[in-house]
Design a protein around this motif. Structure first.
Motif, short mmCIF file in Angstrom:
data_model
loop_
_atom_site.label_atom_id
_atom_site.label_comp_id
_atom_site.label_asym_id
_atom_site.label_seq_id
_atom_site.Cartn_x
_atom_site.Cartn_y
_atom_site.Cartn_z
N ILE A 1 0.62 -1.39 0.08
CA ILE A 1 -0.56 -0.38 -0.17
C ILE A 1 1.19 1.12 0.06
CG2 ILE A 1 -0.18 0.27 2.25
CD1 ILE A 1 -2.90 0.74 1.80
N LYS A 2 2.03 1.51 0.76
CA LYS A 2 2.98 2.30 0.62
C LYS A 2 3.28 2.27 -0.95
CE LYS A 2 6.99 0.74 1.16
NZ LYS A 2 7.84 0.13 2.02
N THR A 3 3.49 1.74 -1.49
CA THR A 3 3.92 1.59 -2.57
C THR A 3 2.49 2.14 -3.79
OG1 THR A 3 5.41 0.02 -2.98
CG2 THR A 3 5.11 0.49 -4.99
N ALA A 4 1.19 1.30 -3.88
CA ALA A 4 1.04 2.28 -4.79
C ALA A 4 0.18 3.30 -3.89
CB ALA A 4 -0.76 1.34 -3.06
N VAL A 5 0.22 4.21 -2.81
CA VAL A 5 0.58 5.84 -2.49
C VAL A 5 1.46 6.22 -3.53
CG1 VAL A 5 0.14 7.70 -0.90
CG2 VAL A 5 -0.75 5.47 -0.65
N LEU A 6 2.65 5.99 -3.43
CA LEU A 6 4.14 6.58 -4.16
C LEU A 6 3.47 6.52 -5.88
CD1 LEU A 6 6.74 7.57 -4.07
CD2 LEU A 6 7.53 4.34 -5.04
N ARG A 7 2.63 5.29 -6.23
CA ARG A 7 2.59 5.47 -7.58
C ARG A 7 1.42 6.91 -7.96
NH1 ARG A 7 5.95 2.92 -8.24
NH2 ARG A 7 6.31 0.76 -8.74
N TYR A 8 0.77 6.80 -6.97
CA TYR A 8 -0.82 7.24 -6.80
C TYR A 8 0.11 8.87 -6.46
CZ TYR A 8 -5.20 9.80 -6.27
OH TYR A 8 -6.33 10.65 -6.25
N VAL A 9 0.99 8.99 -6.63
CA VAL A 9 1.29 10.59 -5.82
C VAL A 9 2.23 10.94 -7.47
CG1 VAL A 9 3.74 11.96 -4.42
CG2 VAL A 9 1.61 10.41 -3.39
N GLU A 10 2.65 10.05 -7.84
CA GLU A 10 3.84 10.49 -9.28
C GLU A 10 2.66 10.14 -10.22
OE1 GLU A 10 6.21 7.30 -9.12
OE2 GLU A 10 7.91 8.11 -8.07
N LEU A 11 1.67 9.49 -11.07
CA LEU A 11 0.95 9.25 -11.80
C LEU A 11 -0.23 11.07 -12.07
CD1 LEU A 11 -0.24 7.30 -13.41
CD2 LEU A 11 -2.06 6.45 -12.25
N HIS A 12 -0.52 11.13 -10.59
CA HIS A 12 -0.73 12.57 -9.91
C HIS A 12 0.00 13.89 -10.25
CE1 HIS A 12 -3.98 9.16 -9.89
NE2 HIS A 12 -4.68 10.25 -10.42
N SER A 13 1.50 13.41 -10.67
CA SER A 13 2.23 15.03 -10.12
C SER A 13 1.62 15.68 -8.97
CB SER A 13 1.69 15.61 -11.44
OG SER A 13 1.92 15.11 -12.26
N MET A 14 1.98 14.91 -7.84
CA MET A 14 2.01 15.51 -6.44
C MET A 14 3.08 15.68 -5.80
SD MET A 14 -1.82 12.81 -5.11
CE MET A 14 -2.48 13.79 -3.69
N ARG A 15 4.07 15.37 -5.93
CA ARG A 15 5.35 15.01 -5.62
C ARG A 15 6.04 16.29 -4.58
NH1 ARG A 15 8.82 11.66 -3.72
NH2 ARG A 15 8.99 9.60 -5.20
N GLU A 16 5.43 17.50 -5.89
CA GLU A 16 6.13 18.80 -5.84
C GLU A 16 5.38 19.38 -4.79
OE1 GLU A 16 6.13 21.92 -9.24
OE2 GLU A 16 7.41 20.14 -10.09
N GLU A 17 3.90 19.07 -4.99
CA GLU A 17 3.30 19.94 -3.92
C GLU A 17 3.55 19.30 -2.10
OE1 GLU A 17 -0.84 17.55 -4.01
OE2 GLU A 17 -0.32 18.32 -2.07
N ALA A 18 4.13 17.66 -2.35
CA ALA A 18 4.36 17.27 -1.46
C ALA A 18 5.65 18.14 -0.90
CB ALA A 18 4.95 15.38 -1.03
N GLU A 19 6.56 18.26 -1.46
CA GLU A 19 8.02 18.77 -1.20
C GLU A 19 8.22 19.92 -0.24
OE1 GLU A 19 10.21 18.08 -4.34
OE2 GLU A 19 10.30 16.02 -4.08
N ALA A 20 6.62 21.22 -0.82
CA ALA A 20 6.75 21.95 -1.05
C ALA A 20 5.74 22.37 0.76
CB ALA A 20 5.88 22.65 -1.54
N ARG A 21 5.23 21.07 0.67
CA ARG A 21 4.98 21.12 2.71
C ARG A 21 5.53 20.80 3.11
NH1 ARG A 21 -0.23 18.68 0.63
NH2 ARG A 21 1.26 16.84 0.49
N ALA A 22 6.26 19.96 2.99
CA ALA A 22 7.67 19.58 3.75
C ALA A 22 8.50 21.18 4.08
CB ALA A 22 8.50 18.62 3.58
N ALA A 23 8.40 22.12 3.43
CA ALA A 23 9.45 22.95 3.43
C ALA A 23 9.32 23.74 4.04
CB ALA A 23 10.31 22.53 2.11
N ARG A 24 7.46 24.01 4.47
CA ARG A 24 7.22 24.68 5.47
C ARG A 24 7.16 24.06 6.58
NH1 ARG A 24 0.93 25.58 3.41
NH2 ARG A 24 0.20 26.97 4.88
N GLY A 25 7.79 22.96 6.75
CA GLY A 25 8.30 22.71 8.25
C GLY A 25 8.07 21.65 8.69
N THR A 26 6.97 20.99 8.41
CA THR A 26 6.06 19.97 8.81
C THR A 26 6.64 19.00 10.17
OG1 THR A 26 6.26 18.51 7.52
CG2 THR A 26 4.31 20.23 7.45
#
Ligand code: KG4
Ligand code: ZN
Length: 392
Positions: free
Chosen positions: A248-273
């Motif tokens: 399921i971890k890999t399935a989430v990763l695939r979903y993130v890649e397929l829907h171009s959500m990587r940048e959004e996740a990186e930006a979130r991490a950069a906000r200091g979560t």
């Protein structure tokens, strides 16, 4: 007369904890020094840093537990310590300190398995609420960052016996929570983040599924990698009660890649979560995550909880257990508690959880698990050492 007071000490992972429990049924104190701020910036527990933090915290934490309970070392009847499983260096800090304390006070030392401790976190709560009658057989799901194990727990002549009936083949459920949270740029540990954010998403948006683990043939004849696997070979377990959370971890990763959500996740991490608390309202959640991400989070949690639920109740039914105990860090999850309670009610079964504070690692569970051993005079040998892969 002895008050039956046991001082518990826990240092198997990233919490330094001490607690005083009376007769395994009343927690007088529970002190926990969390190392979350130390490990958060690395997105996971760094073993060397964990040992160092335990060394720093062990003395003040034990003092705090004694003070909170209003007792001194002279009032105690025994000292209990987690001897495994866990990180070797981390376990050793607690064990060496407990040994020193036992030697200098002349008190007996009791070794406790961390997983047995988690089960006793529920039994402690039940004994506090209903008294000793709570000691009857149960199907126990221990679900944490390091474990996803199913046991048939039975009281026998004052002591408890545990039969392993299921376990994960790969990642623990809590590990999947932590990895998915990291992947989505959320804080550490991931469980509380996903738990909170999932409330604002659609759990049916992404239909994640778990394939039934059909055959154990591929495992037969394979050399078990850990001592725990040697004592309880996976091939000997019913495949219906086996878990696997790496897919399921890999399935989430695939979903993130397929829907171009990587940048959004990186930006979130950069906000200091890493230094933030999970947003608790829909507005603050939407400020951090678009609805699509909240839907993904809710769907991930819905699938994981569904799989835990299905296999736990199937095992309870097959083994004739009318009582289910759910414990470990992931047992703090609100969707898990709600759905397990609803399923138990539907089946006219009982389900019990630890208090929220005792769901994650603590030492009250260690002191509670030690009580039956104290009564049976089952003390640790003087050469007790850490066993990182200790099986239950
Ligand atoms: O029992 P625990 O403190 O340590 C181990 O023995 O592993 O469990 C820690 C795990 C972490 O993976 C954390 O993300 C997860 O429990 N956790 C949760 C929640 N709170 C902690 N998972 C889901 N929902 C929660 N509310
Ligand atoms: Zn634990």
């Amino acid at each position: 007369m002895s008050r039956g007071l046991i001082l518990g000490i826990e240092s198997s992972c990233d919490e330094t904890a001490a607690a005083v429990v009376e007769r395994g049924s009343r927690a007088l104190s529970s002190a926990v020094a969390s190392q979350i701020p130390t490990h958060a910036k690395y997105g996971g527990v760094v073993p060397e840093l964990a040992s160092r933090e335990h060394l720093r915290s062990i003395v003040p934490v034990v003092r705090a537990a004694l003070a909170e309970a209003g007792v001194t070392l002279a009032d105690l009847d025994a000292i209990a310590v987690t001897s495994g499983p866990g990180l070797a260096g981390a376990l050793l800090v607690g064990i060496m300190y407990a040994k020193g304390l036992a030697f200098s006070t002349g008190l007996p030392l009791i070794a406790v398995n961390h997983l047995e401790g988690h089960i006793h976190a529920v039994l402690l709560r039940e004994r506090e609420e209903y008294g000793p009658s709570a000691d009857e057989p149960a199907l126990a799901l221990v679900v944490s960052g390091g474990h996803t194990h199913l046991y048939l727990a039975r009281p026998a002549n004052g002591l408890w016996t545990y039969k392993l009936v299921g376990r994960t083949l790969d990642d623990a459920a809590g590990e999947a929570y932590d990895k998915v949270a990291k992947l989505l740029g959320l804080g550490y540990p991931g469980g509380p983040w996903i738990d909170t954010l999932a409330q604002f998403g659609n759990p049916l948006a992404v239909p994640f599924t778990f394939a039934q683990i059909k055959t154990k043939a591929h495992l037969i004849g394979k050399t078990p990698r850990t001592k725990a696997a040697k004592t309880a070979p996976i091939a000997a377990l019913d495949p219906h009660f086996l878990f696997s959370f790496s897919g399921i971890k890999t399935a989430v990763l695939r979903y993130v890649e397929l829907h171009s959500m990587r940048e959004e996740a990186e930006a979130r991490a950069a906000r200091g979560t890493a230094e933030m608390k999970p947003p608790a309202t829909r507005e603050t959640a939407l400020d951090l995550c678009p609805q699509r991400t909240l839907d993904l989070i809710a769907s991930f949690q819905h699938a994981v909880v569904g799989d835990l639920l299905k296999k736990t109740f199937a095992a309870a039914e097959t083994l004739g257990a009318t009582r289910v105990l759910v414990t470990g860090g992931v047992a703090a999850n609100r969707e898990l508690r709600e759905r397990f309670a609803a399923q138990a009610a539907k089946r006219c079964q009982r389900v019990a959880f630890p208090s929220l504070a005792l769901s994650t690692d603590n030492a009250a569970m260690v002191a509670a698990a030690a009580w039956p051993r104290f009564e049976a005079r089952e003390f640790a040998p003087p050469d007790l050492s850490a066993d990182p892969s200790l099986a239950l």
